[in-house]
Design a protein around this motif. Sequence first.
Motif, mmCIF file in Angstrom:
data_model
loop_
_atom_site.group_PDB
_atom_site.id
_atom_site.type_symbol
_atom_site.label_atom_id
_atom_site.label_comp_id
_atom_site.label_asym_id
_atom_site.label_seq_id
_atom_site.Cartn_x
_atom_site.Cartn_y
_atom_site.Cartn_z
ATOM 1 N N GLU A 112 39.720 49.388 31.051
ATOM 2 C CA GLU A 112 40.223 48.427 32.767
ATOM 3 C C GLU A 112 41.212 47.533 32.260
ATOM 4 O OE1 GLU A 112 37.994 47.604 36.077
ATOM 5 O OE2 GLU A 112 36.256 48.566 34.384
ATOM 6 N N THR A 158 47.667 37.913 29.281
ATOM 7 C CA THR A 158 47.292 36.647 28.701
ATOM 8 C C THR A 158 46.438 36.155 27.837
ATOM 9 O OG1 THR A 158 45.460 37.082 30.736
ATOM 10 C CG2 THR A 158 44.858 35.260 29.645
ATOM 11 N N SER A 199 44.048 47.527 39.995
ATOM 12 C CA SER A 199 43.365 46.142 40.760
ATOM 13 C C SER A 199 41.734 45.506 39.143
ATOM 14 C CB SER A 199 43.002 45.702 42.062
ATOM 15 O OG SER A 199 44.682 46.121 42.792
ATOM 16 N N PRO A 200 41.436 44.846 39.319
ATOM 17 C CA PRO A 200 40.183 44.135 38.653
ATOM 18 C C PRO A 200 39.194 44.232 39.436
ATOM 19 C CG PRO A 200 41.725 42.488 37.824
ATOM 20 C CD PRO A 200 42.508 43.715 38.627
ATOM 21 N N THR A 201 38.469 45.434 38.837
ATOM 22 C CA THR A 201 36.862 45.434 39.484
ATOM 23 C C THR A 201 36.341 44.118 39.218
ATOM 24 O OG1 THR A 201 35.860 46.286 37.368
ATOM 25 C CG2 THR A 201 37.341 47.941 38.763
ATOM 26 N N PRO A 202 35.004 43.432 40.213
ATOM 27 C CA PRO A 202 34.651 42.767 39.728
ATOM 28 C C PRO A 202 33.843 42.381 38.317
ATOM 29 C CG PRO A 202 33.919 43.650 42.119
ATOM 30 C CD PRO A 202 34.753 44.439 40.990
ATOM 31 N N GLN A 224 36.275 41.710 36.158
ATOM 32 C CA GLN A 224 36.573 39.849 36.286
ATOM 33 C C GLN A 224 36.105 38.973 35.435
ATOM 34 O OE1 GLN A 224 37.619 39.398 40.457
ATOM 35 N NE2 GLN A 224 38.813 41.192 40.368
ATOM 36 N N ALA A 225 34.549 39.172 35.196
ATOM 37 C CA ALA A 225 33.232 39.091 35.158
ATOM 38 C C ALA A 225 34.173 38.557 33.182
ATOM 39 C CB ALA A 225 32.410 39.289 34.792
ATOM 40 N N ALA A 275 36.649 39.756 31.914
ATOM 41 C CA ALA A 275 37.812 38.335 31.042
ATOM 42 C C ALA A 275 37.159 37.160 31.129
ATOM 43 C CB ALA A 275 39.263 38.477 31.718
ATOM 44 N N ALA A 276 36.948 37.154 32.066
ATOM 45 C CA ALA A 276 35.906 34.758 32.255
ATOM 46 C C ALA A 276 35.688 34.777 30.651
ATOM 47 C CB ALA A 276 35.563 34.322 33.496
#
Length: 301
Positions: free
Chosen positions: A143, A163, A280-283, A286-287, A289-290
């Motif tokens: 992903e 990023t 589209s990134p999954t939740p 996203q977590a 990546a943060a």
Amino acid sequence: MLDVRRILLFAEVARRGSVTATARALNYTPSAVSQQVSRLEAEAGQPLLERHARGVTLTDAGRALAERGERIERELRAADNELADFAGLRAGTLRVGTFPTAGASLLPSAVIAFREAHPDVRLTVRSARIAGLWSMLENREIELSLMWDYDWCRIDREDAVVTPLLDDPPALLVSDRHPLAGRASATLAEVAGDPWITRAEQHPVAEALDRSCRAAGFEPQIAYEAHDYQEAQAMVAAGIGVALAPTLALEGIRPGVSVLPLQPPAPVRRILLVLMSDHSPTPAAQAFAALLRDHAADSTL
């Protein structure tokens, strides 16, 4: 084709035993419920209800369809719960890509933090060179991925979201018997006459070395081509030559090697987080990546 929404409404009528009770429970008018049931009967091509003063009685076809409606409701509730688990990071799989030096330095702390926070998400990591990482991203085998670039080979693709996480400056590796050993820093010009240990197989660090040395006014004399940074360190410790290495590649320094930060000009590579723009990134992605951004911000490079 039967309308699923009408089937679900019909199952509610079957449970409550009357059109009026169903209308009251769903905040519809009895006429609206009756119209939908009539349309469902038209779609089915046969009567589903027998209407009488005290309510309704299901026909054999009506009972069969009501049972189907109950199953559909159960499946929809299960789907809602399953999606809620994915959104709440209580289920699912996350596939992440990395390259070796990031996999040995920046990535582990983010993996540990993610697993502690979201133990029910299955996390897998794939390591490859840049071409392999691009292939896995494009094929959705992963992903998101850690990557890198230099000034002369910036990643600039319209189909990717890039990023920057941190800058990874190079360091000079010399034997602890070298005249520069123990210095706070060095310049490339100070080792212009030394033999060099570089990376084999046209590794990007070899190109970084060539570009840097030419910018400093000399051509590096290659004494050894190493296949990884541990091998390069071993040759430096043995006094075969000096070497250039990104800071992230220096998590474990072997005895006999002295590490000197390089004064500019020196080729600084960027460490990047890359996702495909049409994915589209999954939740979970996203977590993760943060966490990578947070750990990169806390890095002492």
